[in-house]
Structure formats: structure tokens, C-alpha cells
Design a protein around this motif. Structure first.
Motif, PDB file in Angstrom:
ATOM      1  N   LEU A  89      43.738  34.907  38.491  1.00 44.85           N
ATOM      2  CA  LEU A  89      42.885  35.865  39.313  1.00 44.85           C
ATOM      3  C   LEU A  89      42.276  34.858  40.658  1.00 44.85           C
ATOM      4  CD1 LEU A  89      41.754  38.509  40.300  1.00 44.85           C
ATOM      5  CD2 LEU A  89      39.554  37.800  38.862  1.00 44.85           C
ATOM      6  N   VAL A  90      41.806  33.704  40.082  1.00 40.86           N
ATOM      7  CA  VAL A  90      41.338  32.592  41.290  1.00 40.86           C
ATOM      8  C   VAL A  90      42.416  32.467  42.250  1.00 40.86           C
ATOM      9  CG1 VAL A  90      40.446  30.236  41.721  1.00 40.86           C
ATOM     10  CG2 VAL A  90      39.325  31.970  40.029  1.00 40.86           C
ATOM     11  N   ASN A  91      43.701  31.787  41.526  1.00 38.76           N
ATOM     12  CA  ASN A  91      44.679  31.725  42.498  1.00 38.76           C
ATOM     13  C   ASN A  91      45.244  32.597  43.456  1.00 38.76           C
ATOM     14  OD1 ASN A  91      46.124  28.578  41.771  1.00 38.76           O
ATOM     15  ND2 ASN A  91      44.934  29.229  40.228  1.00 38.76           N
ATOM     16  N   LEU A  92      45.230  33.818  42.890  1.00 39.84           N
ATOM     17  CA  LEU A  92      45.811  34.944  43.608  1.00 39.84           C
ATOM     18  C   LEU A  92      44.869  35.606  44.668  1.00 39.84           C
ATOM     19  CD1 LEU A  92      48.086  36.862  41.068  1.00 39.84           C
ATOM     20  CD2 LEU A  92      48.927  35.347  42.833  1.00 39.84           C
ATOM     21  N   ARG A  93      43.829  35.838  44.275  1.00 37.50           N
ATOM     22  CA  ARG A  93      42.819  36.613  45.081  1.00 37.50           C
ATOM     23  C   ARG A  93      41.586  36.010  45.667  1.00 37.50           C
ATOM     24  NH1 ARG A  93      44.024  42.093  43.912  1.00 37.50           N
ATOM     25  NH2 ARG A  93      42.691  42.572  45.719  1.00 37.50           N
ATOM     26  N   PHE A  94      41.161  34.866  45.037  1.00 32.43           N
ATOM     27  CA  PHE A  94      39.995  34.052  45.427  1.00 32.43           C
ATOM     28  C   PHE A  94      40.226  32.820  45.616  1.00 32.43           C
ATOM     29  CE2 PHE A  94      38.757  37.616  42.731  1.00 32.43           C
ATOM     30  CZ  PHE A  94      37.930  38.405  43.664  1.00 32.43           C
ATOM     31  N   GLY A  95      41.011  32.248  46.415  1.00 27.03           N
ATOM     32  CA  GLY A  95      41.729  30.977  46.763  1.00 27.03           C
ATOM     33  C   GLY A  95      40.343  30.121  47.140  1.00 27.03           C
ATOM     34  N   LYS A  96      39.440  30.700  47.948  1.00 32.60           N
ATOM     35  CA  LYS A  96      38.324  29.838  48.416  1.00 32.60           C
ATOM     36  C   LYS A  96      37.300  29.223  47.230  1.00 32.60           C
ATOM     37  CE  LYS A  96      38.009  31.942  52.886  1.00 32.60           C
ATOM     38  NZ  LYS A  96      37.059  32.852  53.982  1.00 32.60           N
ATOM     39  N   LEU A  97      37.459  30.032  46.039  1.00 34.91           N
ATOM     40  CA  LEU A  97      36.400  29.708  45.044  1.00 34.91           C
ATOM     41  C   LEU A  97      37.287  28.423  44.228  1.00 34.91           C
ATOM     42  CD1 LEU A  97      35.247  33.034  43.869  1.00 34.91           C
ATOM     43  CD2 LEU A  97      33.945  31.434  45.368  1.00 34.91           C
ATOM     44  N   LYS A  98      38.609  28.364  44.397  1.00 39.37           N
ATOM     45  CA  LYS A  98      39.446  27.640  43.667  1.00 39.37           C
ATOM     46  C   LYS A  98      38.704  26.045  43.519  1.00 39.37           C
ATOM     47  CE  LYS A  98      44.048  25.708  42.812  1.00 39.37           C
ATOM     48  NZ  LYS A  98      45.491  25.651  43.266  1.00 39.37           N
TER      49      LYS A  98
END
Length: 264
Positions: A89-98
Motif C-alpha cells: 500500500l505504501v509503495n503504490l498509494r503513499f509514496g511520500k510516506l515511504k
């Protein structure tokens, strides 16, 4: 030919030294388990494990091993059903939170286990009141301990696969998100998921500090207890545990072989 690469002789020397580094302690432990009272070598201590008269002495090890296997299953479930979907989910939709997410999951590796226990002790008081004091509850602490290792394994597979293209293609064909994750993305991340599972099992079977401080009976704490009565049994079980992990490594490598290409 790469001029910077070491020569064949150098590689052989490095391979032999590394092999000796791992082989000498294992061989020494194995020879120690073969020592008998007469100073010779025999499998008497191995055979004694199956002796009903000695079963009471090593019963804590079997109990601790059973608890550790249950913990391994629960910890692997946390990695596969909590960590892995979150990473996707982080890699697909929330890249800024990675970056923040990566810092958070890698943080436990820099915190000593005894410090983790101090912080987790009040939490486990509440867990004991709501979920009971069973040994399986250690999986919540172990789930935190394995985060850095499992994260690196899964992230390597995510970096090698084009998750965005695969997910968009599946969604354009009408697949739901659970279907995308389970039938499209998970097969392409199989190698990383298997490696993360193996690492989680190895960490659970080898962890001692957290279980000891939280007064839980697991494989490692049980061996310390039995060692006071029979020093040979813990050494034998250590070799068997290492053999189990090695077999798991071979099985996972066999299953993951040929999975380098992404599949849609």
C-alpha cells in the motif's frame, strides 16, 4: 572479464575461510555430543533423547519447542498479513510516506532487546488482562523484532517487480484489490515473502532475551533450564534446530527458483 573481480584462487581462499568459520563450531558441538563417560565417542546421548526414563528431564525443551513453533506461525502471519500488505500500500498509494515508514520499521534493529522489554512490559500487562498470558502473545513482540529483516527481504522483491503496472493492469480488467494483492502481486513477491518467513522463523527459534525477561518458556529459555541437568541435550537440540533452518532455506530456495520475472 572484470579486472576488479578477485582471482579464482582468492575466491577459493575466501570460500574456505568462510566455510571454516561456520563449520568449526558446528563440528565441535557435534563431537561434544558424541563424548561418553569413558572418553570415547558414541551416540549414547542422542539415543538417550528417546529414552522414556530421560523424557522428564528434557520435557521443558519439547514444551519450549512447541511454544516457539506456535510463535513462529503467528509471527509469520503478522509479517505476511500485516507488514507485506502495508508495504504494498505504501509503495503504490503513499509514496511520500515511504521514507518515514522505512525509518520506523528499521528502528527496532538499533534498540537493544532489554530496552524493548522495558517499553513492552506495561503493554503486556494490558495484553495479559484482555488476551491472557499465553506464550503465543510473545508474537506481538517478535513481530516488532523481525520487522527490519522482513522489510528488507520484501522490499527487495518489490523493487524488482513493477507493482504499479501490474496493479493497474489487473484493476483495468475489473479485479478487486484483494484479488490484485493475492493473485497478481503476491506471486511476483513470492521470493521476498518466503525469505521474510524464513528469517522470522530463525529469529523466533533463536530469541532468548525477550522471552526470558517476560518470563515465558520458549525453545531457548528451556534449553538453559535443561542445561543445568544435562549439558548434552541442549547441544543436540541446537544442532537439530540449525539443521531445520538449513532445510527450510533449501526448500525456500527451491520454491523461489525461477521466479525472477514478474508475472501478470
Amino acid at each position: 572479464m572484470n579486472r576488479l573481480a578477485p582471482s579464482l584462487t582468492t575466491r577459493w581462499i575466501i570460500g574456505i575461510l568462510v566455510g571454516l568459520f561456520f563449520a568449526i563450531p558446528l563440528v565441535s558441538t557435534f563431537l561434544y555430543t558424541l563424548r561418553d563417560t569413558d572418553g570415547g565417542l558414541s551416540f549414547a546421548h542422542w539415543i538417550a533423547l528417546f529414552d522414556p526414563a530421560a523424557s522428564a528431564a528434557i520435557k521443558p525443551i519439547w514444551t519450549g519447542l512447541g511454544n516457539s513453533l506456535i510463535l513462529a506461525v503467528v509471527t509469520v502471519a503478522i509479517v505476511l498479513f500485516v507488514l507485506a500488505p502495508t508495504m504494498i500500500l505504501v509503495n503504490l498509494r503513499f509514496g511520500k510516506l515511504k521514507p518515514m515508514f522505512e525509518f520506523t520499521v528499521l528502528l527496532p534493529i538499533s534498540i537493544p532487546a532489554i530496552v524493548l522489554v522495558v517499553g513492552l512490559a506495561p503493554i503486556y500487562l494490558q495484553i495479559g488482562r484482555s488476551l491472557g498470558t499465553g506464550t503465543w502473545t510473545l508474537a506481538f513482540a517478535y513481530g516488532i523484532t523481525v520487522l527490519p529483516f522482513a522489510y528488507r527481504s520484501i522490499q527487495a522483491s518489490i523493487d524488482a517487480a513493477d507493482l504499479r503496472t501490474l496493479s493497474e493492469a489487473a484493476r483495468s480488467l475489473g479485479a478487486s484489490w484483494p484479488t490484485v494483492v493475492l493473485k497478481v502481486l503476491a506471486p511476483n513477491l513470492r521470493q521476498g515473502l518466503l525469505a521474510a518467513s524464513l528469517i522470522s522463523i530463525a529469529v523466533v527459534l533463536g530469541e532468548f532475551t525477550i522471552a526470558s525477561l517476560l518470563n515465558k518458556q520458549v525453545f531457548q529459555t528451556a534449553m538453559v533450564v535443561v542445561q543445568k541437568q544435562d549439558p548434552y541435550a541442549p547441544a543436540i537440540f541446537t544442532l537439530l534446530a540449525l539443521a531445520l533452518v538449513f532445510i527450510l532455506l533449501l526448500v525456500i530456495g527451491r520454491v523461489a527458483r525461477g521466479n525472477g520475472k514478474a508475472r501478470s
